[in-house]
Design a protein around this motif. Structure first.
Motif, short mmCIF file in Angstrom:
data_model
loop_
_atom_site.label_atom_id
_atom_site.label_comp_id
_atom_site.label_asym_id
_atom_site.label_seq_id
_atom_site.Cartn_x
_atom_site.Cartn_y
_atom_site.Cartn_z
N GLU A 228 29.35 -24.59 -12.54
CA GLU A 228 28.82 -24.05 -13.79
C GLU A 228 29.08 -22.56 -13.83
OE1 GLU A 228 24.78 -25.11 -14.64
OE2 GLU A 228 25.10 -27.22 -14.16
N VAL B 45 28.78 -28.62 -5.17
CA VAL B 45 28.22 -27.95 -6.34
C VAL B 45 28.36 -26.44 -6.16
CG1 VAL B 45 26.17 -27.64 -7.79
CG2 VAL B 45 26.56 -29.83 -6.61
N ARG C 233 30.37 -26.52 -17.69
CA ARG C 233 30.31 -27.24 -16.41
C ARG C 233 31.67 -27.87 -16.20
NH1 ARG C 233 25.77 -31.15 -16.53
NH2 ARG C 233 24.48 -29.44 -15.71
N TRP D 48 34.22 -30.10 -14.08
CA TRP D 48 34.32 -31.19 -13.11
C TRP D 48 35.76 -31.24 -12.62
CZ3 TRP D 48 30.19 -33.89 -11.32
CH2 TRP D 48 29.02 -33.87 -12.06
N ALA E 219 24.27 -36.34 -11.96
CA ALA E 219 25.41 -36.42 -11.05
C ALA E 219 25.30 -37.63 -10.13
CB ALA E 219 25.52 -35.14 -10.23
N ASN F 236 27.21 -23.66 -8.69
CA ASN F 236 26.66 -23.22 -9.97
C ASN F 236 26.41 -21.73 -9.97
OD1 ASN F 236 26.73 -25.83 -10.82
ND2 ASN F 236 24.52 -26.20 -10.69
N SER G 203 31.71 -29.72 -8.82
CA SER G 203 31.08 -29.36 -10.10
C SER G 203 30.74 -27.87 -10.08
CB SER G 203 29.81 -30.19 -10.33
OG SER G 203 29.19 -29.83 -11.55
N TRP H 176 34.30 -34.93 -5.58
CA TRP H 176 34.16 -34.19 -6.83
C TRP H 176 33.62 -32.79 -6.55
CZ3 TRP H 176 35.05 -36.18 -11.83
CH2 TRP H 176 35.37 -37.55 -11.88
#
Length: 411
Positions: free
Chosen positions: A197, A166, A251, A253, A89, A168, A195, A193
């Protein structure tokens, strides 16, 4: 459940009913064995309006995550996965020492410590007090809070907007999908951004991974339903990667809708794969119930057969998914005498519902069982290596998912 939590439709179709079980992370102390356990229905349905698969919010995140038993750092492969993600990343987004990264549901700091190693300012937002304290003890700045628009606005005001947010393995854990997504948008910079998961419903169904259905997981995403969920908070999916983690994850984005542009080619490819599998219509869900029943029958047949032959079977791991499997299959200590786990928090406790004792991993070498039932099957390669020592006495590993498999390990 009367309405879809994403689109509000009342058209919800049954996918699989796993009966009623206790929450999968409510491990019991010895004293609690004499007390009743509360169970909740575990019934997966899919919305025919937006195709979000979901279970009713029988428990709240506050019930589960205020004090939590899962520490990410105990999985070697998961820590390595986080390290690879961070370095990728940083390179992909051009992050540097002027950047700011926020991780939501940051657990014990397993991921953000790699951000710190790159000299990048960061903050974890973790609702579990005990796990968040472990992160702070390890030098990772961590706020104890649940994410929503208000928390996000406070963080943004104090720390500034994040270049990367993030999230996740948390997007399935929140019943308020829209509010959580709005929180992600409030955290991220207008040109930043996000991200995410999350396990892919396509692989969950294809490989019979029904044990990942439990009360902490309120919804189960296809790329199509994830697109709609992100849009509900002002984010647009621009790219997607497939990952081997948790048996098959995606994942996502995403960027603020104002700067996102058109989704990339990989988004179109996965949408097409989902459509081909029938997951954008009701027909694709029809056979899953029977495949789940087959997993149950095969595991019980093996365990009963081993007991009748005088063979010893113990478990490895005490993950949430394992508790769904044990309770759905009706496994008790007469068929699985104990399980072991690397997490000291669980030692001396008992699995919810099935009430299987949880012991330190060293117990396997002491007892030399004939079979070790691997409950965190998603860590297959890591655990085949860790447990290769059972070859010394002819021990074998048993993987219940996607179908029963008995594996002879080599030293």
């Amino acid at each position: 459940m009367t309405a879809c939590r994403l689109c509000g439709s009342t058209s919800l179709a049954s996918v699989v009913d796993l009966g009623a079980t206790p929450p999968c992370e409510r491990f019991l102390t010895a004293e609690q064995l004499e007390e009743p356990e509360v169970t909740y229905p575990l019934h997966l349905r899919v919305c025919t309006g937006c195709w979000l698969a979901q279970i009713p919010p029988m428990i709240t995140p506050e019930d589960t995550f205020t004090e939590y038993a899962y520490f990410s750092s105990y999985s070697t492969s998961w820590v390595e996965h986080a390290r690879e993600f961070v370095h990728g990343a940083v390179d992909r987004l051009g992050l540097d020492d002027d950047s700011f990264v926020v991780e939501v549901a940051s657990n014990d700091g397993y991921l953000l410590r790699h951000v710190i190693d790159r000299g990048i300012r960061c903050l974890g937002i973790e609702p579990s007090k005990n796990v968040g304290q472990a992160a702070r003890d390890g030098g990772v700045p961590t706020l104890t809070a649940f994410l929503g628009p208000e928390t996000a606005a406070t963080v943004r005001e104090e720390y500034g907007p994040a270049d990367l947010v993030v999230a996740n393995n948390v997007y399935a854990h929140i019943p308020d999908v829209i509010g959580f997504t709005q929180g992600l948008r409030a955290l991220v910079a207008d040109d930043g951004w996000v991200s995410i998961e999350v396990q892919h419903l396509l692989t969950l169904m294809e490989f019979n991974q029904y044990d990942t259905i439990y009360h902490e997981h309120f919804q189960y995403y296809t790329v199509a339903s994830a697109q709609r969920a992100l849009a509900s908070g002002g984010l647009t999916l621009v790219d997607v990667e497939t990952l081997p983690t948790h048996g098959g994850s995606i994942r996502l984005w995403a960027r603020p809708a104002e700067v996102a542009g058109e989704p990339g080619e990989r988004v179109a490819e996965l949408l097409a794969a989902e459509k081909a599998a029938g997951l954008h219509e009701l027909s694709g869900y029809a056979e899953f119930r029977e495949r789940v029943a087959r997993v149950r029958r095969d595991l019980l047949k093996f365990l009963v057969g081993a007991a009748e032959e005088g063979k010893t079977v113990v478990g490895y791991g005490a993950p949430g998914k394992g508790n769904t499997l044990l309770n759905h299959c009706g496994v008790r200590a007469d068929l699985l005498s104990y399980t072991v786990d690397r997490n000291p928090y669980k030692h001396g406790r008992f699995t919810p519902g099935a009430r299987i004792p949880i012991l330190p991993p060293e117990r396997i070498a002491e007892d030399r069982p004939d079979y070790v039932l691997v409950l965190p099957w998603n860590l297959r390669e890591e655990l085949i290596g860790q447990l290769s020592f059972i070859h010394a006495w002819g021990g074998r590993l048993v993987f219940p998912i996607p179908s029963l498999e008995i594996v002879e390990v080599n030293p």
